[in-house]
Motif scaffolding. Structure first.
Motif, mmCIF file in Angstrom:
data_model
loop_
_atom_site.group_PDB
_atom_site.id
_atom_site.type_symbol
_atom_site.label_atom_id
_atom_site.label_comp_id
_atom_site.label_asym_id
_atom_site.label_seq_id
_atom_site.Cartn_x
_atom_site.Cartn_y
_atom_site.Cartn_z
ATOM 1 N N PHE A 241 0.818 -1.205 0.000
ATOM 2 C CA PHE A 241 0.000 0.000 0.000
ATOM 3 C C PHE A 241 0.860 1.266 0.000
ATOM 4 C CE2 PHE A 241 -2.416 3.367 2.064
ATOM 5 C CZ PHE A 241 -3.547 3.389 1.266
ATOM 6 N N GLU A 244 2.238 1.984 -3.379
ATOM 7 C CA GLU A 244 1.162 2.449 -4.253
ATOM 8 C C GLU A 244 0.872 3.930 -3.973
ATOM 9 O OE1 GLU A 244 -3.377 1.059 -5.298
ATOM 10 O OE2 GLU A 244 -2.299 -0.007 -3.732
ATOM 11 N N LEU A 245 0.807 4.261 -2.682
ATOM 12 C CA LEU A 245 0.524 5.631 -2.279
ATOM 13 C C LEU A 245 1.619 6.579 -2.769
ATOM 14 C CD1 LEU A 245 -1.271 7.571 -0.608
ATOM 15 C CD2 LEU A 245 0.060 6.942 1.397
ATOM 16 N N GLU A 248 1.354 7.156 -6.475
ATOM 17 C CA GLU A 248 0.248 8.055 -6.806
ATOM 18 C C GLU A 248 0.596 9.496 -6.471
ATOM 19 O OE1 GLU A 248 -2.574 7.571 -8.396
ATOM 20 O OE2 GLU A 248 -2.100 5.463 -8.740
ATOM 21 N N LEU A 249 1.274 9.681 -5.339
ATOM 22 C CA LEU A 249 1.609 11.032 -4.900
ATOM 23 C C LEU A 249 2.777 11.607 -5.692
ATOM 24 C CD1 LEU A 249 1.433 10.633 -1.027
ATOM 25 C CD2 LEU A 249 -0.090 12.029 -2.420
ATOM 26 N N GLY A 250 3.677 10.722 -6.112
ATOM 27 C CA GLY A 250 4.844 11.170 -6.858
ATOM 28 C C GLY A 250 6.011 11.577 -5.976
ATOM 29 N N PHE A 251 5.931 11.297 -4.688
ATOM 30 C CA PHE A 251 7.089 11.520 -3.818
ATOM 31 C C PHE A 251 7.059 10.523 -2.676
ATOM 32 C CE2 PHE A 251 4.188 13.586 -0.982
ATOM 33 C CZ PHE A 251 3.382 14.401 -1.783
ATOM 34 N N ILE A 261 1.033 8.621 8.480
ATOM 35 C CA ILE A 261 0.747 8.853 7.059
ATOM 36 C C ILE A 261 -0.454 9.786 6.904
ATOM 37 C CG2 ILE A 261 -0.023 7.749 4.920
ATOM 38 C CD1 ILE A 261 1.661 5.310 5.768
ATOM 39 N N LEU A 265 -0.759 13.366 5.082
ATOM 40 C CA LEU A 265 -1.705 13.719 4.014
ATOM 41 C C LEU A 265 -2.463 14.992 4.355
ATOM 42 C CD1 LEU A 265 -3.224 10.271 2.967
ATOM 43 C CD2 LEU A 265 -1.601 11.659 1.707
#
Lengths: 274, 288
Positions: A241, A244-245, A248-251, A261, A265
């Motif tokens: 996970f 994947e996160l 998606e976030l790109g960093f 976490i 966010l």
């Protein structure tokens, strides 16, 4: 310090036709945290048992600190390399939790007072203090699992191999095991974890060895390997996970548990500030 | 009629000082799919043993209360009679399979019911087909994978035509994709049996909630020997989160429960992508 060198390892069980392990080459160094991942039947447990001399190679060699496992006794290896098997029932034999834990210490000749201190410490680490005089076979699945780890960890082997350590564990216990193992690694010990729990592996291990049908299909940085869809599919895994996160976030996210976490966010997205 | 009816059930294992179950009241109706979860050591498997009558018949200890399974009082019926209508699949299928072929394992139950040979054959065929392992009929249980063994164990339960099946951590030995496929086949099986006019009840004990969340109709959380939450899965998960009960809430839902009020999320996101695209609506947090 312990170093394992695996060279051209082939293994098949006696009277079996097919090789379970094919041409495995690896070096495991001091202080490493390694996850062995792969589908059911990929050969993960068989590889682990070759690393600690419970099984000897059919061809090729496994050397522990330069000595071939064929020339080492299982007991001698066990002092350095602890192995926690996946089914605790296969490991237990004593009538109380305490005796189960004391067994290894006694065999390795630890003095009584030191043994007593180590037993207390490990019971505390795994939240088993209240179970000291219980019969191991009467414990729940998760408790048995904790005892299985405790009874090996107690003599402080330099490398700890754990076969499916998180089975039957709840969220808090998983975090606890994760913390205990991380601490071991920070103290310079090595761990090898065989697991299907990719989220657990990602939070703990730097390196992954990925097996499929008896062959190593990936060996290196865990995060990199578990971002590779082809490897994931081939070894019947799933993407952790956290990875994947991050994708998606790109960093990347340094936080470890979900509370952190979430806080992260909410800091990143102004939508959460209202 | 309730399939399971436990009334103030308490139990203490011999040699233990505390009750592993205290005052459990639980009614489960025909056709329900119930997930029982809870922290390690909370008493989940013990509830399964009570429902099967294994407690108090096979496990020594102090039992109190009343327990009925399919109308049978467990105290007055032997385990063998309960097992005829109520099957259990354990964590480790190796402990459950013992003959030399999958077919023999599946036939074992019906043979013990002394059914006529043609009926035994019919049930073996049917069970293998329903679970999707017809091709393994002649295989030795030792030579097949963990997922296949677990399916063979399920087929050997199905062949008894039970009204209730309990699964005690059925996926714990399986890799992620075999786990997902096993859970799917369990619910497909329930559906196929319904089409054949037979309604079965499922009780699943699992730590891996994420595998089941889309399949179950009801979720029960056991903690410290008591039922602490019981109801609609999403409500129970949210409540578990608020009360910090250490169960394995799926990561995405854990994030959702934590930030929903602050971020104005109204319903659980179906995917990580959905969550992030909501958070990014105002253009923030994009890469670069």
């Amino acid at each position: 310090m312990v170093e394992i060198v695996v060279e051209n390892l082939f293994f098949k069980y006696p009277e079996a036709e097919n090789y379970v392990l094919k041409n495995i080459n690896l070096i495991i160094k001091e202080g490493e945290s390694i996850a062995i991942l792969g589908e059911n039947g990929a050969g993960k447990t068989t590889l682990a048992k070759n690393l600690n001399g419970l099984l000897k190679p059919t061809q090729g060699s496994v050397k522990i600190d330069g000595v071939d496992t064929r020339n080492l006794s299982v007991a001698k290896i066990a002092r350095k390399i602890g192995f926690v098997c996946h089914n605790p029932d296969h490991q237990f034999f004593a009538e109380t939790v305490e005796e189960e834990i004391r067994f290894g210490l006694r065999n390795f000749g630890f003095p009584e007072n030191e043994a007593e201190r180590s037993i207390r410490e490990v019971l505390k680490t795994f939240g088993l203090e209240d179970y000291r005089f219980r019969n191991p076979f009467q414990l729940s699945g998760g408790e048995k699992k904790r005892l299985a780890i405790a009874s090996i960890m107690v003599w402080n082997p330099e490398l700890l191999i754990l076969d499916e350590p998180t089975i039957g564990m709840d969220y808090a216990q998983r975090l606890n095991i994760q913390r205990v193992l991380k601490k071991l690694v920070s103290e310079g010990r090595s761990i090898v974890v065989i697991t299907h729990d990719v989220d657990f592996a990602a939070s703990l291990c730097e390196r992954a060895i990925i097996l499929s049908k008896g062959e190593v299909i990936g060996d290196g940085c865990l995060r990199k390997l578990l971002s590779d869809s082809e490897v994931i599919e081939k070894a019947s895994l799933k993407k952790p996970f956290l990875i994947e996160l991050e994708e998606e976030l790109g960093f990347s996210i340094m936080e470890e548990d979900f509370d952190e976490i979430c806080d992260f966010l909410t800091r990143v997205f102004p939508k959460c500030h209202s | 009629m309730n399939v399971v009816d436990l009334r103030s059930v308490s139990f203490r294992y011999a040699g233990s000082e505390r009750n592993v179950l205290s005052d459990i009241n639980l009614k489960i109706e025909e056709g329900e799919s119930v997930l029982i979860t809870g922290p390690s050591g909370c008493g989940k498997s013990t509830i399964a043993r009570v429902i099967m009558g294994l407690i108090p018949h096979s496990y020594p200890g102090d039992f109190s209360g009343e327990a009925y399974v399919l109308g049978m009082n467990i105290l007055e019926n032997p385990v063998s009679r309960i097992a005829t209508n109520c099957g259990i699949v354990f964590q480790n299928p190796e402990n459950q399979l013992f003959t030399f072929s999958v077919e023999d394992d599946v036939a074992f139950g019906p043979e013990n019911l002394a059914l006529p040979p043609y009926e035994i054959c019919r049930r073996v065929d049917e069970s293998l087909r329903l679970v999707g392992i017809e091709h393994l009929r002649h295989a030795s249980p030792n030579s097949i994978s963990g997922g296949e063994q677990q399916k063979a164990a399920i087929a050997s339960i199905i062949s008894m035509h039970p009204s209730l099946i309990i699964f005690d951590e059925p996926t714990s030995m399986l890799d992620p994709s075999s786990s997902a496929s096993l859970i799917q086949s369990i619910f497909r099986l329930k559906e196929s049996l319904r089409e054949m006019g037979k309604e079965i009840t499922l009780i699943i004990i699992e730590h891996r909630i994420n595998l089941l969340i889309n399949h179950i109709s009801r979720m029960i959380v056991v903690s410290d020997g008591k039922i602490v939450l019981d109801g609609d899965p999403m409500t129970v998960l949210n409540e578990s989160f608020e009360r910090r009960i250490p169960i394995n809430i799926p990561p995405l839902l854990r994030i959702y429960f934590r930030i929903k009020d602050r971020c104005g999320l109204e319903k659980p996101p179906r995917s990580l992508q959905e969550l992030l695209s909501y958070l990014r609506e105002d253009g923030w947090g994009r890469n670069g």
